[in-house]
Scaffold this motif. Structure first.
Motif, PDB file in Angstrom:
ATOM      1  N   LYS A  66       3.934  -9.044  -6.644  1.00  0.00           N
ATOM      2  CA  LYS A  66       2.975  -8.303  -5.809  1.00  0.00           C
ATOM      3  C   LYS A  66       2.802  -6.856  -6.237  1.00  0.00           C
ATOM      4  O   LYS A  66       1.706  -6.329  -6.311  1.00  0.00           O
ATOM      5  N   ARG A 109       6.077  -1.167  -1.899  1.00  0.00           N
ATOM      6  CA  ARG A 109       5.699  -1.983  -0.753  1.00  0.00           C
ATOM      7  C   ARG A 109       4.829  -1.217   0.216  1.00  0.00           C
ATOM      8  O   ARG A 109       4.884   0.007   0.307  1.00  0.00           O
ATOM      9  N   ASP A 110       4.049  -1.984   0.965  1.00  0.00           N
ATOM     10  CA  ASP A 110       3.265  -1.403   2.036  1.00  0.00           C
ATOM     11  C   ASP A 110       4.116  -1.494   3.297  1.00  0.00           C
ATOM     12  O   ASP A 110       4.368  -2.569   3.815  1.00  0.00           O
ATOM     13  N   VAL A 124       3.660  -0.841   6.335  1.00  0.00           N
ATOM     14  CA  VAL A 124       3.062  -1.393   7.562  1.00  0.00           C
ATOM     15  C   VAL A 124       2.818  -2.895   7.426  1.00  0.00           C
ATOM     16  O   VAL A 124       3.205  -3.679   8.273  1.00  0.00           O
ATOM     17  N   LYS A 125       2.189  -3.266   6.310  1.00  0.00           N
ATOM     18  CA  LYS A 125       1.706  -4.648   6.223  1.00  0.00           C
ATOM     19  C   LYS A 125       2.740  -5.647   5.730  1.00  0.00           C
ATOM     20  O   LYS A 125       2.716  -6.811   6.099  1.00  0.00           O
ATOM     21  N   ASP A 126       3.660  -5.210   4.861  1.00  0.00           N
ATOM     22  CA  ASP A 126       4.568  -6.173   4.247  1.00  0.00           C
ATOM     23  C   ASP A 126       5.658  -6.619   5.207  1.00  0.00           C
ATOM     24  O   ASP A 126       6.160  -5.832   6.011  1.00  0.00           O
ATOM     25  N   LYS A 127       6.068  -7.882   5.042  1.00  0.00           N
ATOM     26  CA  LYS A 127       7.132  -8.424   5.892  1.00  0.00           C
ATOM     27  C   LYS A 127       8.474  -7.887   5.434  1.00  0.00           C
ATOM     28  O   LYS A 127       8.622  -7.438   4.296  1.00  0.00           O
TER      29      LYS A 127
END
Lengths: 243, 274
Positions: free
Chosen positions: A168, A202-203, A205-208
């Motif tokens: 990713k 990594r994001d 907010v959005k990433d798990k």
């Protein structure tokens, strides 16, 4: 050029009019959808790390394994489809064992990489199988050349790298990896930097939620590193990166 | 070209199009050109050399692991153009065939034998639906014991269709036709020069010009022509790191890849001449 295969993308045995095999490109996309996998060659070791996205809240931490020991001196980190990775690793283990039996010594990294690549390539030739949807990042301590890093991609291409990333966050991570002179870093420093690089890609907010699985391959062999927390990895860098 | 009529036939290699074409095989040829790399090979009296562009696909890759020139044995080498993964599989096959021949018959396989074996293997891939052709063209360089103890260098090109022919000079890859034309032009000039020499020396029959295929080339000329052809089709100035040159010569008696210094010397000679 259109990204859609439009009929030429249904099997590995079909070339498109431009000479591309779309199934192999799609297999690569499967890796791009998955957690980032990183490998770097530092002064005295190879550091491999995988961003293990936790699939479920109830998963027991530390049990999601995507970095596998192949022989005493080799580890393979899998980017992409985990189960496909386990297949490649099983083959790699078998090759390493066979080499020992025939030649009486540890398999050289270059030879292992070529064999894994050849095996992956096999699955890009036939109609009745599909290509592997994973990248095998091979970190090894070679008796002759020391720390080496190879990466085998879904189409079977293999190269030796000084640093490698896929998954990713690969665009952001590769840019950062390129800036660092990894060969000069000691392993502890390299480990911290790799963890930081993955964290920053990594994001938030959005990433798990994820776990960072890290393995270091050095002269002593393959060592599994306990997971870093975001703070320890220096994800929020503040000047020195000291723990 | 009427795309409509070919729509159904492109996908399966065992199916001919109404015009009698095998589209999948043609697409395999396109795959050879896709990486944008060209290779040129030239055969002389006592040597054969192949020059191939070296393109490192990614900055993070260790350049020493990027190579298209493969040693098959002391007497044979292969230079591949096209997909690196398919190339490795082919080379593995060639090595296996070469060593099996040497083991079974006690002498090094003739280059034509190896080339034809690979060509036959390629043909099988074009006839079976469950496999695809490999997107790689191979240039076989080799050394053969000829008649009367003569040692002769050999050059063969094998393509995805299973076609195998021997060459004096050939090119493969992205800019193959341009490089081929350049080589023809150079050889034609040499042919004229050598014919004139022979006529002047009174050694040729008066009305017979020297065949293009009989043009004599020294070791130096072979390497200069090979690298020169590559330089002529590549837009930028070549550096030793951009090109890999494989050589089999009577002087060396073994397949080897030229060092950066040797390539540099030839490149300098080419640019000074221009």
């Amino acid at each position: 050029m259109a990204g859609v295969g439009s009929g030429y993308d249904l099997s590995t045995t079909t070339f498109s009019p431009e000479g591309r095999v779309f199934q192999l490109e799609y297999a690569n996309k499967a890796v791009e959808l998955s957690g980032t996998v990183v490998g770097v060659v530092c002064r005295d070791a190879v550091v491999l790390a995988v961003e293990n996205v936790l699939p479920h809240r109830f998963v027991v931490s530390g049990t999601l394994r995507r970095v596998h020991t192949v022989d005493r001196h080799v580890a393979i980190a899998v980017g992409g489809m985990g189960p496909d990775g386990r297949h490649l690793v099983a083959r790699a283990r078998s090759e390493a064992e066979n080499y020992r039996a025939v030649y009486g010594e540890a398999i050289p990294a270059r030879v292992l990489a070529d064999r894994v690549a050849g095996y992956a390539h096999l699955y890009s030739l036939y109609w009745h199988v599909r290509p592997f949807g994973c990248t095998a990042v091979i970190g090894a301590w070679d008796a002759v050349v020391g720390a080496v890093l190879y990466a085998v991609e879904p189409d079977g291409s293999v190269y030796k790298y000084r640093a490698y990333a896929h998954g990713k966050g690969r665009t952001a991570v590769r840019t950062e990896l390129d800036k660092v002179r990894w060969a000069e870093r000691e392993r502890a420093e390299a480990m911290r930097e790799v963890a930081g690089v993955v964290e920053r890609s990594r994001d938030v907010v959005k990433d798990k939620p994820y776990e960072l699985e890290m393995v270091v391959v050095g002269e002593r062999g393959v060592e599994r590193i306990d997971r870093f927390t975001a703070a320890e990895s220096g994800g929020e860098r503040s000047g020195g990166g000291d723990d | 070209m009427n795309r409509g009529s070919s729509a159904g036939y492109d996908r399966h290699i065992t199916i001919f199009s109404p015009e009698g074409r095998l589209y999948q095989v043609e697409y395999a040829f396109k795959a050879v050109k896709l990486p944008g790399v060209t290779a040129v090979a030239v055969r002389g009296e006592t040597s054969v050399c192949a020059a191939v562009q070296r393109k490192v696909p990614d900055k993070l890759i260790d350049p020493e692991s990027v190579s298209s020139a493969y040693r098959v044995s002391d007497a044979h080498g292969v230079v591949c153009v096209g997909w690196a993964t398919d190339a490795k599989a082919q080379v593995h096959r060639v090595r296996s065939e070469a060593s099996e021949f040497a083991f079974r018959y006690g002498y090094e396989a003739p280059v034509s034998y190896l080339a034809r074996r690979l060509a036959d293997v390629n043909q099988v891939y074009t006839q079976h639906a469950y496999m695809r052709p490999l997107g790689v063209t191979l240039l076989f360089l080799g050394w053969e014991e000829g008649e009367g103890g003569l040692c002769a260098p050999q050059l063969y090109k094998v393509d995805p269709a299973g076609y195998c022919i021997g060459y004096r000079a050939c090119a493969a890859g992205a800019k193959d036709s341009e490089a081929q034309n350049w080589l023809e032009k150079q050889l034609r000039e040499k042919q004229e020069a050598q014919t004139a020499e022979r006529t002047a020396a009174g050694t040729a029959e008066s009305d017979r010009t020297q065949l293009l295929a009989d043009v004599t080339l020294s070791d130096d000329e072979v390497m200069t022509l090979g690298i020169g052809a590559l330089q002529s089709v590549v837009s930028s100035e070549l550096r030793p790191s951009d090109v890999e040159v494989a050589l089999i010569s009577k002087a060396d008696q073994a397949f080897r890849v030229l060092t950066d210094a040797e390539v540099e010397a030839i490149l300098t000679r080419i640019s000074e001449r221009d």
